[in-house]
Design a protein around this motif. Structure first.
Motif, short mmCIF file in Angstrom:
data_model
loop_
_atom_site.label_atom_id
_atom_site.label_comp_id
_atom_site.label_asym_id
_atom_site.label_seq_id
_atom_site.Cartn_x
_atom_site.Cartn_y
_atom_site.Cartn_z
N THR A 1 0.82 -1.22 0.00
CA THR A 1 0.00 0.00 0.00
C THR A 1 0.85 1.26 0.00
O THR A 1 0.39 2.31 -0.48
CB THR A 1 -0.93 0.01 1.23
OG1 THR A 1 -0.16 -0.28 2.40
CG2 THR A 1 -2.03 -1.03 1.09
N GLN A 2 2.07 1.20 0.52
CA GLN A 2 2.94 2.37 0.57
C GLN A 2 3.42 2.80 -0.81
O GLN A 2 3.84 3.95 -0.99
CB GLN A 2 4.15 2.09 1.46
CG GLN A 2 3.82 1.81 2.90
CD GLN A 2 5.04 1.38 3.70
OE1 GLN A 2 5.01 0.39 4.44
NE2 GLN A 2 6.12 2.11 3.56
N TYR A 3 3.35 1.90 -1.78
CA TYR A 3 3.93 2.17 -3.09
C TYR A 3 2.89 2.40 -4.17
O TYR A 3 3.23 2.71 -5.31
CB TYR A 3 4.88 1.03 -3.47
CG TYR A 3 6.01 0.90 -2.47
CD1 TYR A 3 7.12 1.74 -2.54
CD2 TYR A 3 5.93 0.01 -1.42
CE1 TYR A 3 8.14 1.66 -1.60
CE2 TYR A 3 6.94 -0.09 -0.46
CZ TYR A 3 8.04 0.74 -0.57
OH TYR A 3 9.04 0.68 0.39
N ILE A 4 1.62 2.29 -3.81
CA ILE A 4 0.55 2.53 -4.79
C ILE A 4 0.53 3.99 -5.22
O ILE A 4 0.16 4.31 -6.36
CB ILE A 4 -0.80 2.08 -4.22
CG1 ILE A 4 -0.80 0.56 -4.04
CG2 ILE A 4 -1.96 2.51 -5.11
CD1 ILE A 4 -2.03 0.00 -3.34
N LYS A 5 0.98 4.87 -4.33
CA LYS A 5 1.00 6.30 -4.68
C LYS A 5 1.92 6.60 -5.86
O LYS A 5 1.81 7.67 -6.50
CB LYS A 5 1.44 7.13 -3.47
CG LYS A 5 2.85 6.89 -2.99
CD LYS A 5 3.18 7.77 -1.79
CE LYS A 5 4.61 7.56 -1.31
NZ LYS A 5 4.80 6.19 -0.74
N ASN A 6 2.83 5.68 -6.18
CA ASN A 6 3.75 5.89 -7.30
C ASN A 6 3.15 5.51 -8.65
O ASN A 6 3.77 5.75 -9.68
CB ASN A 6 5.03 5.09 -7.07
CG ASN A 6 5.77 5.52 -5.82
OD1 ASN A 6 5.73 6.68 -5.42
ND2 ASN A 6 6.46 4.58 -5.18
N VAL A 7 1.97 4.89 -8.63
CA VAL A 7 1.32 4.51 -9.89
C VAL A 7 0.67 5.76 -10.51
O VAL A 7 -0.15 6.41 -9.87
CB VAL A 7 0.25 3.42 -9.66
CG1 VAL A 7 -0.43 3.08 -10.98
CG2 VAL A 7 0.89 2.18 -9.03
N PRO A 8 1.02 6.13 -11.74
CA PRO A 8 0.52 7.38 -12.35
C PRO A 8 -0.88 7.25 -12.94
O PRO A 8 -1.08 7.39 -14.15
CB PRO A 8 1.57 7.66 -13.42
CG PRO A 8 2.01 6.31 -13.87
CD PRO A 8 1.99 5.44 -12.62
N PHE A 9 -1.87 7.02 -12.09
CA PHE A 9 -3.24 6.85 -12.59
C PHE A 9 -3.69 8.05 -13.43
O PHE A 9 -4.41 7.88 -14.42
CB PHE A 9 -4.21 6.66 -11.41
CG PHE A 9 -4.11 5.32 -10.76
CD1 PHE A 9 -4.58 4.18 -11.40
CD2 PHE A 9 -3.55 5.18 -9.49
CE1 PHE A 9 -4.50 2.94 -10.79
CE2 PHE A 9 -3.47 3.94 -8.88
CZ PHE A 9 -3.94 2.82 -9.54
N ALA A 10 -3.27 9.25 -13.05
CA ALA A 10 -3.71 10.45 -13.76
C ALA A 10 -3.18 10.50 -15.19
O ALA A 10 -3.74 11.20 -16.05
CB ALA A 10 -3.26 11.70 -13.00
#
Length: 260
Positions: free
Chosen positions: A176-185
């Motif tokens: 969960t700590q690394y999901i923020k690195n996925v560029p969904f935008a």
């Protein structure tokens, strides 16, 4: 419904607790389907397909009960009984031509390994594959050769992590700590596949939503819920849903009401 005998072609030791069994099988299966594996007079258990090829399927399992204890006593050339395949699958055809995010924990990598291999073998059918997987510690890491191969693919963006420790090639922390690195935008169109313990899947899905993911684009698989595979035992029933019949793969718009 009737188990059929299949020869074990090979046995690979993944960790101290998990082994992969390659079994002779020549019929088609879909991604993330499972089989009931059995030993006469011992028992049976639902196990997802972790690999497939010409004339074989692979099953990766942990020694946790009577059936797996018995299976771990088998070797190359021995017979394992199987019935199946059962369950639905990830909509891989819909994943093609888009960005794909795969998030899994521990043995949750087993059911999505065939999906990852599909996109590795056919790089022309995806824009990118963001793959995040976490293990308890370095001694719990599965599929080391596959992890290395995935990380070498030009279209793969891999993040491998260990819960509370560090090791070469692995970050420290939960997936969960690394999901923020996925560029969904930055994605025009995409899908997310999440497999692991229920709590891990729930928090991972929430983290994806927090980072802008569309719930209709998220798919989860309730691997641990099944027992008989035909909706008779009730073990996998959540509210009015039988996971073995309606799943194990669910879109998050449905799965959000299945977590307990």
């Amino acid at each position: 419904m009737l188990p059929e005998p299949h020869q074990i072609l090979d046995v690979v030791k993944e960790t101290q607790a998990e082994y992969t069994f390659r079994v002779a099988y020549d019929k088609p299966t879909q991604y993330n389907q499972f089989f009931q594996l059995s030993i006469p007079k011992v028992g049976e258990a639902p196990i997802s397909v972790s690999g497939k090829g010409n004339g074989y399927l692979e099953f990766t399992m942990r020694k946790v009960g009577r059936l797996t204890e018995g299976v771990f006593g088998l070797d190359k050339g021995d017979t394992l009984f199987m019935r199946g395949p059962y369950g639905n699958s990830f909509p891989v055809a819909d994943f093609e031509g888009k960005d794909l995010v795969v998030i899994c924990g521990g043995t949750g990598m087993s059911p999505v390994k065939t999906v990852l291999t599909h996109f590795m073998d056919h790089p022309e059918i995806s824009k990118s594959v963001h793959f995040i997987v976490g293990f308890k510690d370095i001694n719990s890491v599965l599929f080391t050769d596959a992890l290395k191969t995935f990380s070498e693919q030009p279209k793969f963006r891999t993040t491998y992590c260990l819960d509370n420790s560090e090791a070469p090639g692995f970050h420290k922390g939960f997936v969960t700590q690394y999901i923020k690195n996925v560029p969904f935008a930055d994605f025009d169109d995409y899908n997310v596949a999440i497999v692991g313990p229920p709590m891990m899947m729930g928090f991972s899905a929430q983290e994806c939503l927090k980072n802008g993911a569309d719930p209709k684009k998220i798919w989860v698989s309730f691997e641990r819920r099944m027992s008989c595979a035909v909706g008779k035992c009730g073990h996998c029933k959540i509210n009015d849903t039988y996971v073995c019949l309606d799943g194990p793969v669910f879109n998050y718009t449905k799965a959000a009401h299945l977590f307990d």
